[in-house]
Design a protein around this motif. Structure first.
Motif, short mmCIF file in Angstrom:
data_model
loop_
_atom_site.label_atom_id
_atom_site.label_comp_id
_atom_site.label_asym_id
_atom_site.label_seq_id
_atom_site.Cartn_x
_atom_site.Cartn_y
_atom_site.Cartn_z
N VAL A 35 -24.77 25.59 46.88
CA VAL A 35 -25.00 27.00 47.17
C VAL A 35 -24.66 27.38 48.60
CG1 VAL A 35 -26.77 27.24 45.39
CG2 VAL A 35 -27.44 26.57 47.71
N ASN A 36 -24.62 26.40 49.52
CA ASN A 36 -24.28 26.69 50.91
C ASN A 36 -22.81 26.48 51.23
OD1 ASN A 36 -27.33 25.08 51.31
ND2 ASN A 36 -27.08 27.21 51.91
N SER A 37 -22.03 26.11 50.23
CA SER A 37 -20.62 25.83 50.46
C SER A 37 -19.86 27.08 50.86
CB SER A 37 -19.99 25.24 49.19
OG SER A 37 -18.59 25.13 49.32
N MET A 38 -18.97 26.92 51.83
CA MET A 38 -18.09 28.00 52.26
C MET A 38 -16.65 27.75 51.82
SD MET A 38 -19.93 30.17 54.12
CE MET A 38 -18.90 30.92 55.37
N GLY A 39 -16.47 26.75 50.95
CA GLY A 39 -15.13 26.38 50.53
C GLY A 39 -14.61 27.23 49.38
N ILE A 40 -13.28 27.23 49.24
CA ILE A 40 -12.60 27.94 48.16
C ILE A 40 -11.84 26.92 47.32
CG2 ILE A 40 -10.87 29.69 47.60
CD1 ILE A 40 -11.55 31.04 50.26
N LEU A 41 -12.03 26.97 46.03
CA LEU A 41 -11.46 25.99 45.11
C LEU A 41 -9.94 25.91 45.24
CD1 LEU A 41 -11.76 24.08 42.66
CD2 LEU A 41 -11.59 26.10 41.20
N PRO A 42 -9.38 24.72 45.56
CA PRO A 42 -7.92 24.54 45.60
C PRO A 42 -7.39 24.29 44.19
CG PRO A 42 -9.02 22.52 46.32
CD PRO A 42 -10.11 23.51 46.03
N ILE A 43 -7.03 25.35 43.46
CA ILE A 43 -6.71 25.26 42.04
C ILE A 43 -5.45 24.44 41.77
CG2 ILE A 43 -7.89 27.42 41.51
CD1 ILE A 43 -5.18 28.79 41.47
N SER A 44 -4.61 24.25 42.78
CA SER A 44 -3.37 23.48 42.57
C SER A 44 -3.66 22.02 42.24
CB SER A 44 -2.48 23.57 43.81
OG SER A 44 -2.09 24.91 44.06
N TYR A 45 -4.84 21.55 42.58
CA TYR A 45 -5.20 20.16 42.29
C TYR A 45 -5.69 19.97 40.85
CZ TYR A 45 -4.77 18.02 46.90
OH TYR A 45 -4.27 17.48 48.07
N LEU A 46 -5.92 21.05 40.12
CA LEU A 46 -6.54 20.95 38.80
C LEU A 46 -5.51 20.84 37.69
CD1 LEU A 46 -9.38 23.60 39.15
CD2 LEU A 46 -9.62 21.11 39.17
N ASN A 47 -5.82 19.98 36.75
CA ASN A 47 -5.06 19.88 35.50
C ASN A 47 -6.02 20.29 34.38
OD1 ASN A 47 -3.34 19.29 33.40
ND2 ASN A 47 -3.63 17.07 33.52
N ALA A 48 -6.10 21.60 34.16
CA ALA A 48 -7.04 22.16 33.18
C ALA A 48 -6.44 23.45 32.62
CB ALA A 48 -8.39 22.42 33.84
N SER A 49 -7.09 23.96 31.60
CA SER A 49 -6.60 25.20 31.00
C SER A 49 -6.75 26.35 31.97
CB SER A 49 -7.40 25.50 29.72
OG SER A 49 -8.74 25.82 30.04
N LYS A 50 -5.91 27.38 31.76
CA LYS A 50 -5.99 28.53 32.64
C LYS A 50 -7.33 29.22 32.51
CE LYS A 50 -2.29 30.57 33.79
NZ LYS A 50 -1.02 31.36 33.88
N SER A 51 -7.91 29.20 31.32
CA SER A 51 -9.22 29.80 31.12
C SER A 51 -10.27 29.07 31.94
CB SER A 51 -9.60 29.75 29.63
OG SER A 51 -10.92 30.20 29.44
N TYR A 52 -10.20 27.75 31.96
CA TYR A 52 -11.19 26.97 32.73
C TYR A 52 -11.02 27.22 34.22
CZ TYR A 52 -14.06 23.08 34.32
OH TYR A 52 -15.03 22.34 34.94
N ILE A 53 -9.76 27.27 34.68
CA ILE A 53 -9.52 27.53 36.10
C ILE A 53 -10.01 28.92 36.48
CG2 ILE A 53 -7.74 27.80 37.86
CD1 ILE A 53 -6.10 25.69 36.38
#
Length: 683
Positions: A338-356
């Motif tokens: 909950v204290n994270s200030m990070g933004i998900l780097p989606i380029s690292y993910l191998n998942a469905s577009k819906s999941y991303i």
């Protein structure tokens, strides 16, 4: 008159306290709801390897087509995604691991705990996991096992005695982790309950490898020992991956991440913000991780690393260190801290577009919960309508705005405090001065002091000032009265002016200077006691030359201390000159051979004259006695943050009580600060 002096002192004390109250405060907020993804995650468990103190350029180094870390390079080329993890100062073990696992950079309030731990409770990936099994250093693992997180972690640590024992051979620490992980997994095979718990969704396995950092401190990153430790780590990762995969029957549900908390300078220290310290390797492979893309258009990262590493054409995905917790959480489907200030780097993910898309919504919710905005309903509606690309784009924009908004409110009062303070000081000077001339003179001294503050980081200003000061007797009658004294003054100023021109001292030190300083301190003190019994020593030490130039004898000194109201109204230019020279000599004494930022050699050896036990708080006390107010900030390394406060404190002290500076004490402090360089974080 006395009441006026007391009021002035109290005013400056209040302003000094106000600065610390506004800047020494935690950026963390609490009470937010934790959000999680409802879809099935691509990985069941996450394995995080952190090789402490490992530089990116040293890991990816390749010569004659022979890689220093062949196993990890194979993962880069054929199995996963890679890049550089960018951290920021302070590049130390505790704040870097918190950024890596909790998602926020240094909390300035850690100063209250001597920079050994965070005084404010925070959330982390380990706390959000089903359970975390960890192996490594007692300096790192306990950081994440406080409060409710304690029941979520199983920690296997070597002792501090063993850590100190292995200081000359850091490989022993890494070997301890490998051996104990192997034993634990072997025992788990025969324990159905433990095996069932380790096979749950959302499990994290954390291995902290301290060897590279230890050898880097003891030797340096260019040493053979440092390189050999990297080769050992490469083999150790291969061995531990095999143990873990065998335990889970190669089910393909494990995501692996290998990285470092920070790098290291060539001298073997770390803590500031150089490329060598802030560039860490980042390699990810396994379940849910995007596969390599080759060939891939070359992206300009403003560095030559990709070509030097012979990885041009291989997709490179750089990340911020605080972006790693959202990635780890998304891979195994747990809530982002909950204290994270990070933004998900989606380029690292191998998942469905819906999941991303849903992952970005969760990331945005978690950030907006801190920013208290209401834009989420629109994003959820777009997702329900299948506008996934729009959701991803909007969520990323919202996440960026949330980070800016949080920082805006965190620093909201700081600009107001700065300008109100300066205006009130100006009003106070004008309202209480004994004459308009004196008021402008005091303002002139203030301006001069701020100019001197520039010399804290640009010491060439001191050289130029001293040269002009040496030529000053040529403009007055002193040359005709005493040519020897004028020539001696010019030569002295030039000789002193040479030192600020030289490169700042970093890791060079001489223990004999400490003894010389002590002897000189005693001799000067005895001389002053005998020669000037009735004078205030600090004024004599810093202004003696000025008084000689005025009348050729120190007998005129008492006029500085016998000013009645009538005399004070007859403000003389000589008083202003004496004050300016006093400020100049204080500045030269502190920064004549080194600026504060250059003290970040982080080598503990010079401090052995004064400290035998590592304690960051003692390191602070060695700094505090040495700021320009407008540059006070809460960002950067410990040294950079402290620099801005230390620039403010001496300037305030000069105005409050300029006659309290005993020359013996100041002379001792100068040599203490010059040679008692900060103790490095051995982690």
């Amino acid at each position: 008159m006395k009441l006026l002096i007391i009021a002035g002192i109290l005013m400056h004390i209040i302003y000094l306290v106000a600065v610390f109250e506004n800047y020494i405060c935690s950026p963390l907020v609490h009470g937010m709801q934790a959000y999680s993804i409802r879809q099935r995650p691509p990985a069941k468990r996450l394995v995080l390897f952190v090789s402490d103190g490992l530089r990116a350029d040293k890991l990816f180094h390749i010569k004659d087509d022979i890689a220093r870390a062949p196993y990890l390079r194979d993962k880069v080329l054929h199995h996963g995604s890679w890049g550089v993890s960018h951290t920021r100062a302070p590049t130390e073990t505790r704040p870097a691991h918190i950024a890596l696992i909790a998602g926020f950079f240094e909390d300035i309030t850690a100063i209250k705990k001597g920079w050994k731990e965070n005084p404010v409770e925070f959330d982390s990936v380990f706390n959000q996991s089903y359970h975390t099994w960890s192996w490594g250093s007692p300096d790192v693992l306990p950081l994440f096992s406080k409060g409710n997180a304690k029941r979520k972690m199983t920690m296997s640590m070597y002792t501090l005695d063993y850590q100190n024992y292995a200081y000359h051979n850091g490989v022993l620490l890494d070997k301890w982790v490998v051996d104990n992980l192997k034993v634990y997994f072997e025992e788990a095979k025969g324990n159905p309950t433990l095996r069932r718990n380790m096979d749950q969704q959302g499990v994290v396995i954390f291995c902290h490898l301290l060897g590279v950092d230890t050898n880097g401190h003891y030797e340096n990153p260019k040493s053979e020992q440092y390189s050999q430790n990297i080769k050992y780590v490469d083999g150790a990762i291969k061995q531990m991956v095999s143990i873990i995969e065998d335990f889970f029957d190669h089910d393909g549900n494990t995501a692996f991440i290998f990285t470092s908390d920070h790098g290291m300078k060539d001298t073997g220290g770390h803590g500031s913000g150089s490329v060598e310290e802030t560039f860490s390797p980042f390699i990810a492979w396994g379940a849910g991780i995007a596969r390599p893309v080759h060939p891939y258009p070359t992206i300009n990262y403003n560095d030559k690393f990709s070509s030097e590493w012979k990885l041009l054409g291989h997709r490179r995905l750089d990340v911020k260190q605080i972006d790693v917790p959202p990635l780890m959480s998304t891979l195994i489907g747990i809530s982002i801290p909950v204290n994270s200030m990070g933004i998900l780097p989606i380029s690292y993910l191998n998942a469905s577009k819906s999941y991303i898309a849903e992952s970005m919504i969760v990331n945005a919710k978690q950030l907006v919960a801190q920013f208290e905005e209401k834009w989420l309903n629109r994003l959820v509606k777009l997702h329900r309508n299948g506008a996934y690309d729009k959701v991803i784009e909007s969520s990323q924009n919202l996440a960026q705005l949330a980070v800016k908004g949080i920082n805006y409110y965190y620093t909201y009062n700081q600009a107001t405090l700065r300008y109100e303070t300066l205006l009130n000081i100006a009003k106070h000077i004008i309202a209480n001065s004994l004459s308009t001339y004196a008021a402008f003179a005091v303002i002139g001294v203030t301006v001069f002091a701020e100019c001197m503050a520039i010399s804290f980081n640009h010491r060439m200003v001191l050289t130029v000032t001293l040269i002009f000061l040496g030529l000053w007797p040529l403009t007055i009658s002193l040359v005709a009265k005493n040519k020897f004294l004028a020539g001696y003054w010019l030569l002295s100023c030039i000789l002193v002016g040479v030192f600020p021109y030289l490169p700042p001292i970093e890791s060079t030190f001489e223990y004999s200077f400490v003894m010389i300083a002590g002897i000189m301190t005693v001799l000067i003190g005895i001389y002053l006691q005998i020669r000037f019994k009735r004078m205030r020593y600090s004024i004599i030490l810093f202004q003696l030359s000025s008084i000689y130039f005025e009348n050729g004898t120190p007998k005129t000194l008492p006029k500085l201390y016998n000013l009645d109201a009538e005399t004070a109204k007859k403000f003389q230019v000589s008083y202003l000159r004496i004050t300016i020279l006093f400020l100049l000599f204080v500045t030269v004494a502190f920064f004549g051979i080194t600026n504060i930022i250059s003290l970040n050699s982080l080598s503990p050896k010079p401090t052995y004259c004064f400290l035998t036990v590592f304690t960051p708080l003692a390191k602070v006390m060695l700094y505090v006695c040495k700021h320009q107010f407008l540059n006070v900030s809460d960002e950067g390394s410990w040294v950079e943050i402290g620099t801005k406060y230390k620039h403010h404190c001496p300037l305030s002290h000069r105005y409050v009580n300029p006659c309290s500076l005993d020359p013996v004490v100041w002379f001792n402090k100068v040599f203490t600060i010059v040679f008692a360089l900060p103790v490095k974080d051995t982690c």
